[in-house]
Every structure is written in C-alpha cells, then in structure tokens.
Design a protein around this motif. Structure first.
Motif, PDB file in Angstrom:
ATOM      1  N   SER A  18       0.889  -1.152   0.124  1.00 26.09           N
ATOM      2  CA  SER A  18       0.099   0.107  -0.096  1.00 26.09           C
ATOM      3  C   SER A  18       0.844   1.149   0.032  1.00 26.09           C
ATOM      4  O   SER A  18       1.948   1.382   0.430  1.00 26.09           O
ATOM      5  CB  SER A  18      -0.956  -0.073   1.115  1.00 26.09           C
ATOM      6  OG  SER A  18      -1.829  -1.027   1.171  1.00 26.09           O
ATOM      7  N   VAL A  19       0.174   2.159  -0.776  1.00 25.35           N
ATOM      8  CA  VAL A  19       1.248   3.593  -0.640  1.00 25.35           C
ATOM      9  C   VAL A  19       0.243   4.593  -0.353  1.00 25.35           C
ATOM     10  O   VAL A  19      -1.127   4.772  -0.976  1.00 25.35           O
ATOM     11  CB  VAL A  19       1.744   3.772  -2.133  1.00 25.35           C
ATOM     12  CG1 VAL A  19       2.306   5.066  -2.319  1.00 25.35           C
ATOM     13  CG2 VAL A  19       2.610   2.683  -2.600  1.00 25.35           C
ATOM     14  N   LYS A  20       0.653   5.697   0.567  1.00 26.09           N
ATOM     15  CA  LYS A  20       0.131   6.819   0.775  1.00 26.09           C
ATOM     16  C   LYS A  20       0.853   8.039   0.288  1.00 26.09           C
ATOM     17  O   LYS A  20       1.674   8.293   0.297  1.00 26.09           O
ATOM     18  CB  LYS A  20       0.079   6.919   2.554  1.00 26.09           C
ATOM     19  CG  LYS A  20      -0.722   8.163   2.989  1.00 26.09           C
ATOM     20  CD  LYS A  20      -0.518   8.331   4.339  1.00 26.09           C
ATOM     21  CE  LYS A  20      -1.346   7.272   5.186  1.00 26.09           C
ATOM     22  NZ  LYS A  20      -1.364   7.838   6.673  1.00 26.09           N
ATOM     23  N   GLU A  22       0.178  12.100   0.259  1.00 23.82           N
ATOM     24  CA  GLU A  22      -0.331  13.058   0.883  1.00 23.82           C
ATOM     25  C   GLU A  22      -0.410  14.589   0.170  1.00 23.82           C
ATOM     26  O   GLU A  22       0.464  14.736  -0.779  1.00 23.82           O
ATOM     27  CB  GLU A  22       0.808  13.777   2.097  1.00 23.82           C
ATOM     28  CG  GLU A  22       0.564  12.753   3.302  1.00 23.82           C
ATOM     29  CD  GLU A  22       1.616  13.214   4.399  1.00 23.82           C
ATOM     30  OE1 GLU A  22       1.571  12.481   5.528  1.00 23.82           O
ATOM     31  OE2 GLU A  22       2.318  14.313   4.206  1.00 23.82           O
ATOM     32  N   ASN A  70      -8.642  10.332   2.660  1.00 23.07           N
ATOM     33  CA  ASN A  70      -8.981  10.864   4.392  1.00 23.07           C
ATOM     34  C   ASN A  70      -8.771  12.154   4.156  1.00 23.07           C
ATOM     35  O   ASN A  70      -7.658  12.740   3.737  1.00 23.07           O
ATOM     36  CB  ASN A  70      -8.259  10.238   5.235  1.00 23.07           C
ATOM     37  CG  ASN A  70      -8.287  10.828   6.615  1.00 23.07           C
ATOM     38  OD1 ASN A  70      -8.028  11.606   6.914  1.00 23.07           O
ATOM     39  ND2 ASN A  70      -9.184   9.890   7.184  1.00 23.07           N
ATOM     40  N   THR A  78      -5.218  12.728   2.113  1.00 22.11           N
ATOM     41  CA  THR A  78      -4.332  11.589   1.925  1.00 22.11           C
ATOM     42  C   THR A  78      -5.092  10.693   0.966  1.00 22.11           C
ATOM     43  O   THR A  78      -6.162  10.289   1.265  1.00 22.11           O
ATOM     44  CB  THR A  78      -3.645  10.819   3.022  1.00 22.11           C
ATOM     45  OG1 THR A  78      -4.912  10.453   3.797  1.00 22.11           O
ATOM     46  CG2 THR A  78      -2.821  11.754   4.038  1.00 22.11           C
ATOM     47  N   THR A  80      -4.676   6.808  -0.453  1.00 19.25           N
ATOM     48  CA  THR A  80      -3.964   5.702  -0.030  1.00 19.25           C
ATOM     49  C   THR A  80      -4.206   4.622  -1.163  1.00 19.25           C
ATOM     50  O   THR A  80      -5.501   4.147  -1.287  1.00 19.25           O
ATOM     51  CB  THR A  80      -4.119   4.987   1.358  1.00 19.25           C
ATOM     52  OG1 THR A  80      -3.636   5.823   2.335  1.00 19.25           O
ATOM     53  CG2 THR A  80      -3.501   3.607   1.453  1.00 19.25           C
ATOM     54  N   THR A  82      -4.512   0.962  -1.831  1.00 19.12           N
ATOM     55  CA  THR A  82      -4.369  -0.127  -1.263  1.00 19.12           C
ATOM     56  C   THR A  82      -3.847  -1.423  -2.162  1.00 19.12           C
ATOM     57  O   THR A  82      -4.549  -1.555  -3.353  1.00 19.12           O
ATOM     58  CB  THR A  82      -5.552  -0.601  -0.396  1.00 19.12           C
ATOM     59  OG1 THR A  82      -6.512  -0.761  -1.307  1.00 19.12           O
ATOM     60  CG2 THR A  82      -5.843   0.598   0.667  1.00 19.12           C
TER      61      THR A  82
END
Lengths: 118, 114
Positions: A18-20, A22, A70, A78, A80, A82
């Motif tokens: 998973s990569v977030k 911002e 989010n 953010t 994400t 998944t």
C-alpha cells in the motif's frame, strides 16, 4: 500564495503493498480537495472529491476500497492506494479549493505524484 | 453528461507564430470555462478563465472568449515563445454542481521551436 504540495513526488513499490500520498495546502485552508489520475498523454480523470471531516465522493468506476481518501483537516488530504498492482501505476494529482474569498471556487493543483508498481 | 473536446496535438510552431487551440464543450447548465497549463515536470496552473458568455479571459498574452452560441472557448496567442511549450487543458465547471469539480479536455501539447 495558494500553494499545494504533494508528497512523495515519486514512489516505486512492489505489487501488493500500500502507498500513501499526501496533499497539503500550504498557505490557505481548503474546503474541498480533489484527486485526479493522469495517464500518459491523456487527460486528468477525476477520481474523488473529499470534504474535510466527511466521507469522500467517488466518481463512477473508481473503487473506494482500493483508493482510500482521508481529509483529516482543512490543509491535508491523503490518498492510499491499497494492495497496489502494476495497472495502478500512474500520475496522481491533487487539487484544493479555497474557502470563500477572492479566489473562491478556484482550484490549485499540486505537482503530482508518479507511482510505479513493480 | 458534461464534456470538453480539444484539438489533438501535438501542435508544433515556430517562435513568434500565431497560436490557436480549439476547445468546445457540452454542458447541461451554464458552466464556467478555464484554460490550464502544465509545464514539463510541474503541476497544472490556471492560465485564464471566463464565467459568462462573451467574457474574455486573458493572461500572459493568451486570450480566450466564452462563446455560448458556438459552445467554444478557443485559446489564442499572437506570438508564441519557446517558453510557452507545455500541455494546455481546457476545462469546465458546472455552477449547478455544488462540488465545483472540473471536467477536463484531453490536453493539447504545444511545442515551440526557436
């Protein structure tokens, strides 16, 4: 003024992780932030609209369980990705809409994040 | 639904040539219209906008006029420079939509040669 930053600018990850990403409005408060996906030599495709403190609104065909958004504050959203797969490799761009004022309803764009999934 | 159609690129011009990039739209409501520019390696920047019919947006020598009768918002510049090389996006925002989301055209790459 009206600067939007994104972090990271590029990320390479393995399939299944998973990569977030911002998105921050640095010098203004944003009522709404938008997440776009841009394919090579193609236009921007709106993925979702997020409002601070509420659930994101996803465009048709975008998997909300795969692309988690989010919007925790008026300056941070953010995205994400998944369980990323190679087909998720793309350029992800966010934008922010300012609170009422002279530039109300104008969107300011971040520089984008290049995601490569191996 | 609402949509934006741009001429396909790339558009290759010599410095000081005249530029036109066509943009037409379809919208159920009364949209605001925008041109954004994306320079290499950078994010999109608003170039100009127009919010009602016959309005002319202008910036950095670029102009576009909101033509409701032809549903068009063509981008023009009288004399392009090498530094204008970028991808240009036409976009609309439906004012009936409270989210004010943008709908983009496919983008037109402009390459200006010295």
């Amino acid at each position: 003024g009206a600067v939007v930053s994104q972090h990271p600018s590029r990320v390479i990850c393995k399939s299944g992780t998973s990569v977030k990403i911002e998105c921050r409005s640095l010098d203004f408060q944003a009522t709404t932030m938008f997440w776009y996906r841009q394919f090579p030599k193609k236009s921007l495709m709106l993925m979702a609209t997020s409002n601070e403190g509420s659930k994101a609104t996803y465009e048709q065909g975008v998997e909300k369980d795969k692309f988690l958004i989010n919007h925790a504050s008026l300056t941070l959203s953010t995205l994400t990705v998944t369980s990323a797969h190679p087909e998720d490799s793309s350029f992800y761009i966010c934008s922010a809409r300012v609170l009422p004022g002279p530039a109300y309803n104008e969107q300011f764009f971040g520089p984008g994040t290049r995601l490569t999934v191996l | 639904g609402d949509s934006v159609t741009q001429m396909e690129g790339p558009v290759t011009l010599s410095e000081e040539a005249f530029l036109t990039i066509n943009c037409t739209y379809t919208a159920t409501g009364y949209p605001s219209l925008f041109w954004y520019v994306q320079y290499p390696g950078e994010g999109l920047q608003l170039l100009l906008k127009a919010t009602k019919a016959d309005d002319k947006g202008s910036n950095k020598g670029f102009e576009a006029t909101y033509r409701k009768e032809t549903t068009s918002f063509h981008l023009e510049k009288g004399s392009v420079q090498v530094s204008d090389s970028a991808v240009y996006f036409c976009a609309l925002s439906d004012r009936e939509d409270s989210s004010y989301k943008l709908i983009f055209g496919s983008g037109t790459r402009l390459l200006v040669r010295p």
